[in-house]
Design a protein around this motif. Structure first.
Motif, PDB file in Angstrom:
ATOM      1  N   LEU A  68       0.794  -1.255   0.087  1.00  0.00           N
ATOM      2  CA  LEU A  68       0.203   0.144   0.115  1.00  0.00           C
ATOM      3  C   LEU A  68       0.858   1.106  -0.172  1.00  0.00           C
ATOM      4  N   VAL A  69       2.007   1.015   0.535  1.00  0.00           N
ATOM      5  CA  VAL A  69       2.899   2.141   0.469  1.00  0.00           C
ATOM      6  C   VAL A  69       3.539   2.721  -0.748  1.00  0.00           C
ATOM      7  N   VAL A  70       3.834   1.659  -1.353  1.00  0.00           N
ATOM      8  CA  VAL A  70       4.173   1.632  -2.892  1.00  0.00           C
ATOM      9  C   VAL A  70       3.150   2.168  -3.747  1.00  0.00           C
ATOM     10  N   PHE A  71       1.817   1.856  -3.464  1.00  0.00           N
ATOM     11  CA  PHE A  71       0.635   2.183  -4.187  1.00  0.00           C
ATOM     12  C   PHE A  71       0.403   3.799  -3.835  1.00  0.00           C
ATOM     13  N   HIS A  72       0.482   4.027  -2.794  1.00  0.00           N
ATOM     14  CA  HIS A  72       0.544   5.509  -2.380  1.00  0.00           C
ATOM     15  C   HIS A  72       1.384   6.190  -3.080  1.00  0.00           C
ATOM     16  N   GLU A  73       2.653   5.855  -3.152  1.00  0.00           N
ATOM     17  CA  GLU A  73       3.561   6.689  -3.967  1.00  0.00           C
ATOM     18  C   GLU A  73       3.472   6.821  -5.336  1.00  0.00           C
ATOM     19  N   LEU A  74       3.127   5.823  -5.879  1.00  0.00           N
ATOM     20  CA  LEU A  74       2.808   5.913  -7.394  1.00  0.00           C
ATOM     21  C   LEU A  74       1.829   6.750  -7.481  1.00  0.00           C
ATOM     22  N   LEU A  75       0.749   6.826  -6.884  1.00  0.00           N
ATOM     23  CA  LEU A  75      -0.308   7.812  -6.897  1.00  0.00           C
ATOM     24  C   LEU A  75       0.300   9.312  -7.100  1.00  0.00           C
ATOM     25  N   ARG A  76       1.251   9.492  -6.282  1.00  0.00           N
ATOM     26  CA  ARG A  76       1.900  10.940  -5.982  1.00  0.00           C
ATOM     27  C   ARG A  76       2.847  11.067  -7.002  1.00  0.00           C
ATOM     28  N   ARG A  77       3.634  10.064  -7.627  1.00  0.00           N
ATOM     29  CA  ARG A  77       4.896  10.467  -8.429  1.00  0.00           C
ATOM     30  C   ARG A  77       4.960   9.915  -9.873  1.00  0.00           C
ATOM     31  N   ARG A  78       3.989   8.925 -10.045  1.00  0.00           N
ATOM     32  CA  ARG A  78       3.448   8.352 -11.458  1.00  0.00           C
ATOM     33  C   ARG A  78       4.444   7.803 -12.097  1.00  0.00           C
ATOM     34  N   ARG A  79       5.654   7.509 -11.421  1.00  0.00           N
ATOM     35  CA  ARG A  79       6.880   6.943 -12.254  1.00  0.00           C
ATOM     36  C   ARG A  79       7.628   6.141 -11.268  1.00  0.00           C
ATOM     37  N   VAL A  80       7.935   4.965 -11.728  1.00  0.00           N
ATOM     38  CA  VAL A  80       8.362   3.662 -11.091  1.00  0.00           C
ATOM     39  C   VAL A  80       9.977   4.055 -10.356  1.00  0.00           C
ATOM     40  N   SER A  81      10.622   5.088 -11.356  1.00  0.00           N
ATOM     41  CA  SER A  81      11.900   5.452 -10.895  1.00  0.00           C
ATOM     42  C   SER A  81      11.895   6.373  -9.858  1.00  0.00           C
ATOM     43  N   ALA A  82      10.841   7.262  -9.821  1.00  0.00           N
ATOM     44  CA  ALA A  82      10.787   7.959  -8.581  1.00  0.00           C
ATOM     45  C   ALA A  82      10.224   7.552  -7.499  1.00  0.00           C
ATOM     46  N   VAL A  83       9.456   6.670  -7.565  1.00  0.00           N
ATOM     47  CA  VAL A  83       8.941   5.849  -6.389  1.00  0.00           C
ATOM     48  C   VAL A  83      10.183   5.110  -5.676  1.00  0.00           C
ATOM     49  N   ALA A  84      10.938   4.382  -6.545  1.00  0.00           N
ATOM     50  CA  ALA A  84      12.045   3.773  -6.185  1.00  0.00           C
ATOM     51  C   ALA A  84      13.206   4.492  -5.451  1.00  0.00           C
ATOM     52  N   GLN A  85      13.449   5.721  -5.803  1.00  0.00           N
ATOM     53  CA  GLN A  85      14.158   6.608  -5.249  1.00  0.00           C
ATOM     54  C   GLN A  85      13.470   7.185  -3.952  1.00  0.00           C
ATOM     55  N   ALA A  86      12.449   7.387  -3.998  1.00  0.00           N
ATOM     56  CA  ALA A  86      11.741   8.074  -2.677  1.00  0.00           C
ATOM     57  C   ALA A  86      11.890   7.219  -1.654  1.00  0.00           C
ATOM     58  N   SER A 139      -5.662   6.336   5.439  1.00  0.00           N
ATOM     59  CA  SER A 139      -5.343   5.294   6.377  1.00  0.00           C
ATOM     60  C   SER A 139      -3.656   5.353   6.783  1.00  0.00           C
ATOM     61  N   LEU A 140      -2.806   5.516   5.654  1.00  0.00           N
ATOM     62  CA  LEU A 140      -1.427   5.527   5.817  1.00  0.00           C
ATOM     63  C   LEU A 140      -1.011   6.645   6.616  1.00  0.00           C
ATOM     64  N   ASP A 141      -1.519   8.016   6.418  1.00  0.00           N
ATOM     65  CA  ASP A 141      -1.237   9.016   7.091  1.00  0.00           C
ATOM     66  C   ASP A 141      -1.708   8.743   8.420  1.00  0.00           C
ATOM     67  N   ALA A 142      -2.816   8.185   8.784  1.00  0.00           N
ATOM     68  CA  ALA A 142      -3.160   8.037  10.177  1.00  0.00           C
ATOM     69  C   ALA A 142      -2.167   7.250  11.090  1.00  0.00           C
ATOM     70  N   ILE A 143      -1.701   5.989  10.357  1.00  0.00           N
ATOM     71  CA  ILE A 143      -0.734   5.153  10.793  1.00  0.00           C
ATOM     72  C   ILE A 143       0.681   5.730  10.941  1.00  0.00           C
ATOM     73  N   HIS A 144       0.976   6.483  10.048  1.00  0.00           N
ATOM     74  CA  HIS A 144       2.184   7.335   9.998  1.00  0.00           C
ATOM     75  C   HIS A 144       2.382   8.339  11.324  1.00  0.00           C
ATOM     76  N   HIS A 145       1.080   9.037  11.433  1.00  0.00           N
ATOM     77  CA  HIS A 145       0.968  10.023  12.343  1.00  0.00           C
ATOM     78  C   HIS A 145       1.112   9.371  13.790  1.00  0.00           C
ATOM     79  N   THR A 146       0.372   8.411  14.049  1.00  0.00           N
ATOM     80  CA  THR A 146       0.320   7.671  15.130  1.00  0.00           C
ATOM     81  C   THR A 146       1.714   7.068  15.699  1.00  0.00           C
TER      82      THR A 146
END
Length: 300
Positions: free
Chosen positions: A11-29, A76-83
């Motif tokens: 789900l973390v990978v899914f969330h980052e793909l939504l933000r960055r839209r490129r596999v290379s950018a997600v891999a770096q992040a 959900s990920l934001d809630a987990i992260h903040h908690t």
């Protein structure tokens, strides 16, 4: 489907793909290899029975199912992260965090050189991405956490947002050195007679320049309209056009493009440049640190 069947990392990978839209950018992040990101996406595709993202020339485009999942998974990920980080501080010198800041092209020209220099000194592992701060989409991006801060003249961001003023600035006339108007100055008559570049800057508050000039009953000869400021220096450098621009932008263009400024003969209200953040990030340590760094570097 039960929660024990789902790897949270997918789900973390899914969330980052939504933000960055490129596999290379997600891999770096995420500090992963590109094959590892692709493998995680394939696992999630099999789990959900959907392609989730389609490859295009402009990057990975989400499917309708991915778009429906975007908001609940992100929240959900934001809630987990903040908690998990509720009691944790932020250590800039050791952080590898990636921040996203909304600003205009003026903001990039004015803020980024000094800000990146400061980050290099105090937080060498922190990375920064900028996005345009268009009011029609920015509110949702900041509410969802995809944008951490916004910097600029943004009068439309009100409910649910905090802000801190950095400085006020006036609008000035900008034109090339050796311009025919240089000797006599820009009087109101000269302003009317000159050929102008008008900068639309849609989605920001800078559209009020045209409104202020119209309210003053001054008819300009607009020879060129452009959607943003980034090319204005190049245009003025080789023509007799003039432009009405914020003074902070003008100061950054004088030496590189051989330009100069003069007071605008039409009364245009000064504007306030703010750093803004959403209420959900008000007490988040990383967000607190970044906005304090911005204030310390630019407030006057």
């Amino acid at each position: 489907m039960e929660l024990q069947d789902v790897d949270l990392n997918l789900l973390v990978v899914f969330h980052e793909l939504l933000r960055r839209r490129r596999v290379s950018a997600v891999a770096q992040a995420l500090g992963m290899s590109q094959p590892a990101v692709s493998n995680a996406l394939n696992r999630l595709r099999r789990l959900l029975g959907d392609e989730l993202f389609l490859r295009t020339a402009k990057g990975m485009i989400p499917t309708p199912l991915a778009e429906r999942l975007a908001s609940p998974i992100g929240e959900s990920l934001d809630a987990i992260h903040h908690t998990l980080n509720a009691s944790a501080g932020f250590e800039p010198a050791a952080s590898q965090r990636a921040f996203t800041v909304a600003m205009t092209d003026i903001g990039e020209i004015y803020f980024l050189p000094a800000l990146m220099q400061k980050l290099g000194e105090v937080a060498p592992g922190v990375t920064l991405s900028t996005v345009r701060n268009q009011g029609d989409t920015l509110q949702g991006e900041m509410e969802s956490g995809r944008v951490d801060l916004a910097i600029g003249f943004l009068p439309d961001l009100q409910s649910g947002f905090f802000q801190r003023r950095l400085f006020r600035q006036r609008y000035v006339c900008l034109f090339r050195q050796g311009h025919p108007l240089e000797a006599g100055g820009i009087t109101l008559a000269a302003f009317r007679a000159a050929e102008h570049v008008s900068i639309v800057a849609e989605g920001t508050g800078h559209g009020m320049v045209d409104q202020a000039i119209q309210r003053a009953g001054v008819a300009r000869h607009v020879r060129l309209r452009v959607p943003h400021f980034v090319a204005v220096g190049h245009i003025l450098q080789t023509t007799d056009l003039i432009a009405v621009v914020p003074e902070a932008y003008a100061q950054r263009t004088l030496a590189p493009f051989g330009l100069q400024t003069a007071p605008c003969p039409v009364r245009i209200p000064d504007i306030a440049i703010h750093v803004l953040w959403h209420a959900k990030n008000h007490r988040e340590p990383g967000n607190q640190w970044l906005r304090q760094l911005v204030v310390e570097t630019f407030a006057r």
